[in-house]
Design a protein around this motif. Structure first.
Motif, PDB file in Angstrom:
ATOM      1  N   UNK A  40       0.827  -1.258   0.119  1.00  0.00           N
ATOM      2  CA  UNK A  40       0.092   0.084   0.202  1.00  0.00           C
ATOM      3  C   UNK A  40       0.795   1.475   0.140  1.00  0.00           C
ATOM      4  N   UNK A  41       0.348   2.142  -0.828  1.00  0.00           N
ATOM      5  CA  UNK A  41       1.152   3.499  -0.978  1.00  0.00           C
ATOM      6  C   UNK A  41       1.382   4.201   0.014  1.00  0.00           C
ATOM      7  N   UNK A  42       0.307   4.595   1.076  1.00  0.00           N
ATOM      8  CA  UNK A  42       0.752   5.360   2.106  1.00  0.00           C
ATOM      9  C   UNK A  42       1.897   4.816   2.999  1.00  0.00           C
ATOM     10  N   UNK A  73      14.402  12.678 -10.577  1.00  0.00           N
ATOM     11  CA  UNK A  73      14.363  11.630 -11.491  1.00  0.00           C
ATOM     12  C   UNK A  73      14.413  10.054 -10.691  1.00  0.00           C
ATOM     13  N   UNK A  74      15.122  10.265  -9.741  1.00  0.00           N
ATOM     14  CA  UNK A  74      15.099   8.942  -9.019  1.00  0.00           C
ATOM     15  C   UNK A  74      13.983   8.478  -7.989  1.00  0.00           C
ATOM     16  N   UNK A  98       7.732   6.687  -9.106  1.00  0.00           N
ATOM     17  CA  UNK A  98       6.635   6.804  -8.501  1.00  0.00           C
ATOM     18  C   UNK A  98       5.476   7.119  -9.693  1.00  0.00           C
ATOM     19  N   UNK A  99       5.831   7.407 -10.736  1.00  0.00           N
ATOM     20  CA  UNK A  99       5.052   7.576 -12.094  1.00  0.00           C
ATOM     21  C   UNK A  99       4.829   6.250 -12.600  1.00  0.00           C
ATOM     22  N   UNK A 125       1.727   7.124  -8.889  1.00  0.00           N
ATOM     23  CA  UNK A 125       1.684   7.854  -7.618  1.00  0.00           C
ATOM     24  C   UNK A 125       0.683   8.913  -7.445  1.00  0.00           C
ATOM     25  N   UNK A 126       0.233   8.945  -6.310  1.00  0.00           N
ATOM     26  CA  UNK A 126      -0.932  10.111  -5.870  1.00  0.00           C
ATOM     27  C   UNK A 126      -0.219  11.395  -5.905  1.00  0.00           C
ATOM     28  N   UNK A 127      -1.011  12.515  -5.609  1.00  0.00           N
ATOM     29  CA  UNK A 127      -0.564  13.803  -5.596  1.00  0.00           C
ATOM     30  C   UNK A 127       0.366  13.661  -4.212  1.00  0.00           C
TER      31      UNK A 127
END
Lengths: 406, 235, 255
Positions: C38-40, C104-105, C110-111, C115-117
């Motif tokens: 999970x991203x959080x 970039x790293x 993330x992209x 990834x979210x905001x």
């Protein structure tokens, strides 16, 4: 007594009455006056604005299509004062609001064996208001309010002095409290969803021997609050996203001899907040991504906290004193860095779920400004090595190394 | 061309330059000599603007160099230990200098570049070069932009005899009437051939400031080293 | 000026350290996002790295590069180029390379993982923080004469900003717990670029809810227009002031 017998006799050959814009009887009140005990009133689609309808006979109101009863923001729509009443498939809108009376879409007073099924209630002050009743059922209803201010909206489903209630598969939202019980015993609350209520998703006081299963309490203003009750079973419920400065998954205040088992507490400011609660079993629950998984006040004793998963919480356990009289064992803690050399599935060193930093925060919430700074990380590591401030007796002596499949 | 006016430089308690007054004119070839730590390098650094004087002033073609940098377009500098960015390649170094100085490639003086065969080491990094080779690159760069003032700090140090001859030949061929050359060296015989003026520094003070002719006359010696020794110790 | 920035950038890229750093950020960010279901949680782990590692790396990188490029600057200084331009170009080049390396790293994984905001905000803040740290480090090394001492002082500065400062805040809170210090403490914390970025990220992650009423106040302030302007302004000052002082000193520094 004579009336009772007569009513019972009538059931054997119950009649039915049809109400509708094109029927001989166009108003529900008209039909209820004509009807005899045990009759079924079939209500056809249409908009019925009849002010307050009083039901004082054992009748069944059955909606056909989608009949809508409108309270025009002035009236309590349906007031029931008889036993054996069934209300099925009706939609209630715009019940009146009164600062003096608890106006509701459906108010049931002193009834036994009532049943409210598949009703839809919108924009009510109180949704369903039940008092002094026994053996009632509320099934598959949806009660949604437009969230306003707390003082301008009542509870979605409200019980006062009832017993043997069965609240099953309802949706309540946008009210003050989703489900409210006071002096209610021996009741079952199951598979309901309570969400986006201004205050609590579920709120009960002085309500003993009740069970709550498979309910979901999501995004309520302050989560769930249960108080002054004993022998409560809360099993397989979900408490999620109750997030706010004074919110919690569940607040247990003076709850004793109760069981909280197989629930999920996810993303709440505090998963479980316990105050003055004794002899409770908190077993096999999932605590995930809460601010605090558990906040145990020093006034709690003899609680058993075992076989739970604690994952991704900002703080696992916080308590406001160093004396902790609750037992922790065999939980899974994702922060636990121990090992299991003797392969007994339990970590060989105990886990101390109260970090030094959480103790500091408990003393002064301004310390939260340092959350996730390098300093607090270091402090916690140091404290692990040389415990000074954290309660030593609050330990999980047998933490497990892999999470339970909850 | 360059007037140094009562120049002082202190590093803490050490007086690196102590009231230095010198005037260097176009057409001069200055032999700036003195023992180690006499202040030669500090003086050069002051002229280049790398070090700021504690007191005094330096005028370059009539204008103070303090708080100025444009004058450096007229200076070619060959530093003592050829300190260059290690990871740069020789060619890149060349390109950067040409680019920043805004000089056209065709306007460059490529004589030393060719004589030292620097084209062959264009793609080598500075780090990989030997001290002598670096010094060759260094001298080629100093002459490349035909500067009005050429400052060479120990130009022959580390060079093999053949390279020293090539460099000397280049100094000889260079038209000295339109420029000023400042050369420091320990090897006085190297300087004898072209020095027109001798400045001897000791403990930050100017001990000798004569033209070569005057020096010979005063000392009665024709060799530079003997002449200096004679002036410093007139026994 | 652009020419000189360009040459500094070429020099930095040749150095390969920055490529190593980019790779490090790439691997870290990728593995965190890949491993954490999970991203959080991934964002929180990233935040820990960002708060502790990025300031350290940025400061050491900027400090070390100042000394590494010493000869390069000497060469430039023998050319008709103003000192202000040289040091400003170095600062800009170091900032660009650090910010790009982080962007970039951390950004590419993330992209890739959509990834979210929140994570993008975190990356943005991190980039700004790294530039501020570089500015502070540059000032420290310009003030010091030699490399070993300079880098020692850089470490000390990092230690101060990431630990000692918080120790001071903590001591304050402990000794004056009877007074309503919350607002003052937030103000104090906001004066430290690392703390400010950390708080701003935390509020983005909505940890403020844990802070009860005070947290609500913080959140209200920091998410308001004035609060955002304050955060941005303070970070800009942390970049501008050290840079300007560095320029002033470097203009009059013996090399």
């Amino acid at each position: 007594m004579g009336l009772m017998l007569w009513c019972t006799a009538h059931f054997l050959h119950a009649g039915s009455i049809r109400v509708g814009p094109e029927q001989g009887i166009t108003s529900i009140s008209g039909a209820t006056q004509k009807a005899l005990c045990g009759d079924t009133i079939w209500i056809e689609s249409g908009l019925y604005k009849e002010g307050n309808i009083v039901l004082d006979k054992s009748l069944t109101l059955m909606g056909m299509g989608n009949p809508v009863l409108d309270g025009e923001k002035k009236y309590e729509i349906l007031t029931v004062g008889a036993d054996d009443v069934s209300i099925v498939g009706l939609t209630f809108i715009n019940s009146g609001y009164s600062a003096m009376n608890d106006f509701a879409s459906i108010k049931i007073v002193g009834s036994r064996y009532f049943k409210i099924e598949s009703c839809t209630i919108r924009n009510s002050y109180f949704g369903i208001h039940v008092s002094n009743c026994s053996y009632g059922k509320i099934w598959n209803c949806s009660v949604e309010g437009t969230p306003d201010q707390e003082q301008n909206t009542g509870n979605a489903i409200h019980f006062w002095k009832c017993d043997h209630m069965e609240v099953f598969n309802n949706l309540s939202s946008g009210h003050r409290d989703g489900i409210y019980l006071e002096f209610v015993t021996d009741s079952r609350i199951q598979k309901n969803t309570s969400t986006k209520n201004i205050r609590y998703g579920l709120h009960f006081m002085f309500s003993h021997q009740n069970s709550y299963q498979h309910n979901r309490f999501l995004k309520n203003g302050a989560g769930v609050a249960v108080m002054y009750s004993h022998q409560v079973d809360m099993i397989q419920n979900e408490f999620q996203d109750n997030w706010g400065p004074s919110s919690f998954g569940i607040l247990l205040k003076d709850i004793t001899d109760s069981r909280i088992i197989h629930n999920k507490f996810i993303r709440n400011s505090a998963g479980v907040f316990m105050e003055g609660s004794n002899r409770c079993v908190i077993d096999s629950n999932l605590f995930q991504e809460n601010g605090w998984a558990l906040r145990v006040q020093a006034s709690c004793t003899d609680n058993q906290i075992a076989y739970n998963n604690f994952m991704g919480n900002t703080f696992d356990v916080a308590c406001n004193g160093t004396l902790v009289l609750s037992k922790f064992n065999s939980n899974y803690w994702d922060r636990y860095k121990g090992y299991d050399l003797n392969k007994d599935q339990f970590g060989d060193i105990p886990y101390n779920p109260v970090s030094l930093y959480s103790v500091l925060v408990e003393q002064n919430s301004a310390f939260l400004i340092l959350l996730r700074s390098a300093l607090t990380v270091i402090l916690d590591e140091v404290e692990k090595a040389i415990p000074v401030l954290t309660p030593i007796d609050l330990q999980d002596l047998s933490p497990v190394l892999t999470p339970y499949p909850l | 061309m360059i007037q140094i006016q009562t120049l002082h430089k202190k590093y803490g308690n050490v007086r690196a330059l102590d009231s230095v007054d010198l005037t260097w004119n176009q057409g001069d070839v200055i032999a700036l000599i003195g023992p180690n730590g006499s202040g030669k390098t500090t003086l050069i650094k002051c002229i280049l603007g790398l070090v700021f004087p504690s007191a005094g002033d330096i005028h370059f073609m009539g204008r103070s160099i303090l708080n100025s940098y444009e004058y450096r377009k007229d200076i070619g500098y060959m530093s003592q230990i050829s300190r260059f960015p290690d990871q740069l390649r020789v060619g890149e170094m060349l390109d950067i200098l040409t680019d920043v100085r805004n000089v056209k490639d065709s306007d460059r003086d490529m004589e030393l570049y060719e004589e030292f065969k620097i084209e062959q080491i264009r793609d080598k990094t500075m780090k990989s070069l030997s001290g002598g080779t670096r010094q060759k690159v260094n001298s080629a760069l100093a002459f490349m932009f035909s500067p009005k003032v050429l400052i060479m700090d120990e130009p022959t140090a580390g060079l093999d005899p053949v390279a020293v001859e090539i460099l000397k030949g280049k100094i000889h061929r260079t038209d000295k009437s339109v420029r000023l050359m400042i050369i420091t060296s320990h090897i006085l015989s190297d300087l004898e051939d072209f020095a027109s003026r001798i400045n001897y520094l000791q403990d930050g003070k100017v001990r000798i400031d004569y033209s070569f002719a005057e020096l010979r006359e005063k000392s009665g010696e024709s060799r530079l080293s003997k002449a200096i020794a004679h002036i410093l110790n007139p026994s | 000026m652009i020419k000189i920035i360009k040459y500094f950038l070429i020099d930095i890229i040749k150095n390969k350290v920055i490529l190593g750093l980019t790779l490090f950020f790439l691997v870290t960010s990728f593995s965190l996002l890949y491993l954490d279901e999970n991203q959080t949680k991934a964002v929180l782990s990233l935040m820990n790295i960002v708060i502790i590692v990025v300031p350290l790396i940025s400061m050491i990188f900027a400090g070390n590069y100042y000394f590494n490029a010493y000869e390069f600057k000497e060469v430039l200084l023998s050319l008709p180029v103003a000192r202000t331009r040289i040091i400003l170009s170095e600062m800009i080049a170091v900032s660009i390379s650090l910010a790009l390396s982080l962007g970039l790293g951390l950004g590419i994984p993330a992209l890739i993982f959509g990834a979210g905001s929140t994570i993008l905000y975190l990356i943005l803040i991190t980039m700004v923080l790294s530039v501020a740290c570089a500015a502070i480090a540059l000032l420290v090394v310009i003030l010091s004469r030699e490399k070993s001492r300079g880098l020692g002082l850089v470490l000390l500065a990092w230690f101060y900003f990431s630990l000692l400062y918080d120790v001071i805040i903590m001591t304050l809170l402990m000794n004056f717990s009877d007074y309503p210090l919350e607002k003052f403490v937030v103000f104090l914390a906001a004066l430290n670029p690392i703390d400010l970025c950390r708080i701003s990220m935390m509020l983005k992650l909505d940890i403020s809810a844990l802070m009860g009423y005070t947290g609500a106040l913080y959140k209200e302030f920091f998410s308001s227009l004035i609060g955002s302007a304050f955060t941005l302004g303070t970070m800009l000052l942390w970049i501008l002031i050290p840079t300007l002082i560095s320029i002033r000193i470097y203009r009059k520094k013996d090399l």
